[in-house]
Design an enzyme around this catalytic site. Structure first.
Site, PDB file in Angstrom:
ATOM      1  N   TYR A 148      31.187   4.626  34.627  1.00 15.09           N
ATOM      2  CA  TYR A 148      30.728   6.023  34.528  1.00 15.09           C
ATOM      3  C   TYR A 148      31.912   6.958  34.313  1.00 15.09           C
ATOM      4  O   TYR A 148      31.932   7.739  33.364  1.00 15.09           O
ATOM      5  CB  TYR A 148      29.976   6.365  35.812  1.00 15.09           C
ATOM      6  N   GLN A 165      39.695  17.500  14.872  1.00  9.91           N
ATOM      7  CA  GLN A 165      39.765  16.824  13.577  1.00  9.91           C
ATOM      8  C   GLN A 165      38.687  17.306  12.610  1.00  9.91           C
ATOM      9  O   GLN A 165      38.915  17.398  11.408  1.00  9.91           O
ATOM     10  CB  GLN A 165      39.623  15.306  13.816  1.00  9.91           C
TER      11      GLN A 165
HETATM   12  P1  NAD Z   1      19.145  11.387  35.410  1.00  6.33           P
HETATM   13  O1  NAD Z   1      19.427   9.946  35.555  1.00  6.33           O
HETATM   14  O2  NAD Z   1      18.010  11.985  36.153  1.00  6.33           O
HETATM   15  O3  NAD Z   1      18.952  11.769  33.880  1.00  6.33           O
HETATM   16  C1  NAD Z   1      19.555  11.073  32.827  1.00  6.33           C
HETATM   17  C2  NAD Z   1      18.522  10.925  31.715  1.00  6.33           C
HETATM   18  O4  NAD Z   1      19.125  10.238  30.620  1.00  6.33           O
HETATM   19  C3  NAD Z   1      17.307  10.100  32.140  1.00  6.33           C
HETATM   20  O5  NAD Z   1      16.127  10.739  31.737  1.00  6.33           O
HETATM   21  C4  NAD Z   1      17.513   8.769  31.422  1.00  6.33           C
HETATM   22  O6  NAD Z   1      16.305   8.101  31.174  1.00  6.33           O
HETATM   23  C5  NAD Z   1      18.239   9.229  30.175  1.00  6.33           C
HETATM   24  N1  NAD Z   1      19.035   8.181  29.536  1.00  6.33           N
HETATM   25  C6  NAD Z   1      19.894   7.310  30.144  1.00  6.33           C
HETATM   26  N2  NAD Z   1      20.449   6.502  29.229  1.00  6.33           N
HETATM   27  C7  NAD Z   1      19.936   6.873  28.017  1.00  6.33           C
HETATM   28  C8  NAD Z   1      20.107   6.412  26.695  1.00  6.33           C
HETATM   29  N3  NAD Z   1      20.939   5.400  26.409  1.00  6.33           N
HETATM   30  N4  NAD Z   1      19.393   7.009  25.708  1.00  6.33           N
HETATM   31  C9  NAD Z   1      18.547   8.026  25.978  1.00  6.33           C
HETATM   32  N5  NAD Z   1      18.345   8.494  27.207  1.00  6.33           N
HETATM   33  C10 NAD Z   1      19.023   7.928  28.209  1.00  6.33           C
HETATM   34  O7  NAD Z   1      20.500  12.146  35.763  1.00  6.33           O
HETATM   35  P2  NAD Z   1      20.796  13.701  35.922  1.00  6.33           P
HETATM   36  O8  NAD Z   1      21.207  13.933  37.319  1.00  6.33           O
HETATM   37  O9  NAD Z   1      19.707  14.507  35.340  1.00  6.33           O
HETATM   38  O10 NAD Z   1      22.096  13.824  35.010  1.00  6.33           O
HETATM   39  C11 NAD Z   1      22.035  14.341  33.682  1.00  6.33           C
HETATM   40  C12 NAD Z   1      23.433  14.410  33.103  1.00  6.33           C
HETATM   41  O11 NAD Z   1      24.253  15.248  33.917  1.00  6.33           O
HETATM   42  C13 NAD Z   1      24.126  13.046  33.044  1.00  6.33           C
HETATM   43  O12 NAD Z   1      24.863  12.969  31.840  1.00  6.33           O
HETATM   44  C14 NAD Z   1      25.072  13.071  34.233  1.00  6.33           C
HETATM   45  O13 NAD Z   1      26.197  12.281  34.000  1.00  6.33           O
HETATM   46  C15 NAD Z   1      25.414  14.550  34.315  1.00  6.33           C
HETATM   47  N6  NAD Z   1      25.802  14.917  35.699  1.00  6.33           N
HETATM   48  C16 NAD Z   1      24.855  15.026  36.685  1.00  6.33           C
HETATM   49  C17 NAD Z   1      25.262  15.344  37.971  1.00  6.33           C
HETATM   50  C18 NAD Z   1      24.277  15.503  39.109  1.00  6.33           C
HETATM   51  O14 NAD Z   1      24.700  15.779  40.245  1.00  6.33           O
HETATM   52  N7  NAD Z   1      22.997  15.396  38.896  1.00  6.33           N
HETATM   53  C19 NAD Z   1      26.624  15.531  38.259  1.00  6.33           C
HETATM   54  C20 NAD Z   1      27.542  15.369  37.229  1.00  6.33           C
HETATM   55  C21 NAD Z   1      27.121  15.092  35.934  1.00  6.33           C
END
Ligand code: NAD
Ligand code: UDP
Length: 314
Positions: A148, A165
């Protein structure tokens, strides 16, 4: 002449943050295309939006190229909880890296803005407090969280290389721990675990001695920060930290949740997971200056709203 509505692509739109973002963008009058492979997201999260004719859903995995016509892209697709992103770490790296490549390629072709949902995990187990954007981080590249952390770091690299770029208009948000309704009930994150345990009057699972520190941002505040960042002038690329600077220990969080729910079941001590960061608190000066943004929902209020959500699921 009537202006066309902004058409926005949200990858990961059926997830926790993505579903709130779709809702907010629709409320702002945008057309929204939600792309998701439903790995951790669900149709329930977006069920209330499906009847809206300005909302579309595409089942698609962002590790494969996608061709749609949009005016803005928010790239959120990626499992976010340690349990989920460690289930298939190779897929997690692919989602971050190939997902970024595919979405950046789309943004370049369309000449549109693209925002990356990056993370405080790029700072790893930080050796400084608070963490400002200039801090380069302390990440173990071969540990269980690396799929991650390093995936997200590589995605940031790609964003800035496409910007330098290819002239792509990028925005990078570094999101700190966020909580609220529609968190996945079984993703093992601390807020959802503690609330559900206290609701069942079960002992709260404290990893280590509970002295590790985090700061928790309510989802509505976070979404507002993302939208503000997207709306900044082209020269604002970030990275910009978005999170709540109120830092507490995990033990204190457990105490808040237990007293809110009247639970008296005490604690169950479990080992601290490998590479679990000991502290994490955002320096949000940059967000304040560039976005005029500051979180407005305090922990008690946010926890109460989240408790109501989980009570509704029970
Ligand atoms: P989440 O797991 O609820 O949502 C992620 C979504 O992405 C899900 O709906 C999942 O089905 C989809 N997904 C995963 N892999 C995929 C793929 N290969 N193709 C298409 N869809 C895909 O997580 P979240 O908490 O809503 O996080 C959303 C974003 O925010 C993420 O990128 C996460 O890294 C970032 N983030 C979240 C937090 C937090 O505290 N919630 C903190 C830091 C960063
Ligand atoms: N944690 C805990 N008990 C739990 C779940 C998590 O003590 O049932 C701790 C975990 O060790 C970490 C913090 O709470 O120190 C936040 O964990 P989470 O998985 O929510 O997010 P992280 O910030 O680690 O990505």
């Amino acid at each position: 002449m009537k202006h066309a509505r902004t058409r926005v692509l949200v990858t990961g739109g059926a997830g926790f943050l993505g579903s709130h973002l779709c809702e907010r963008l629709l409320a702002d009058g945008c057309d929204v295309i939600c792309v998701d492979n439903f790995f951790t997201g669900s149709r329930d999260n977006i069920a209330h939006l499906l009847g809206n004719h300005r909302f579309e859903v595409i089942r698609h995995d962002v590790t494969h190229p996608l061709s749609v016509e949009v005016d803005q892209i928010y790239n959120l697709a990626c499992p976010a909880s340690p349990i989920h992103y460690q289930l298939n770490p190779i897929q997690t790296v692919k989602t971050s890296v190939f997902g970024a490549l595919n979405m950046l390629g789309l943004a370049r072709r369309l000449n549109v803005r693209i925002l990356q949902a990056s993370t405080s995990e790029v700072y790893g187990d930080p050796t400084v407090s608070t963490q400002a954007e200039e801090y380069r981080g302390n990440v173990n590249p071969i540990g269980p969280r690396a799929c991650y952390d390093e995936g997200k770091r590589c995605a940031e690299t790609l964003f800035f290389d496409y910007h330098r770029q290819e002239g792509v208009k990028i925005k990078v948000a570094r999101i700190f721990n966020t909580y609220g309704p529609r968190m996945h009930p079984n993703d093992g994150r601390v807020v959802s675990n503690f609330i559900q345990q206290a609701m069942r009057n079960e002992a709260i699972t404290l990893y280590g001695d509970g002295g590790q520190r985090r700061s928790f941002c309510y989802v509505d505040d976070l979404i507002d920060g993302l939208v503000r960042l997207m709306d900044t002038p082209d020269e604002v690329t970030g990275p910009v930290n978005l999170g709540n600077p109120h830092e507490i220990t995990i033990r204190e969080l457990a105490g808040h949740v237990q007293s809110m729910l009247g639970s008296s079941a005490g604690f169950r001590h479990l080992p601290l997971p490998e590479d679990d960061p000991m502290q994490r608190c955002p320096d949000i000066s940059r967000a304040r200056t560039l976005l005029d943004w500051y979180p407005s929902v305090d922990l008690q209020t946010g926890l109460r709203r989240t408790v109501s959500y989980f009570a509704g699921l029970a």
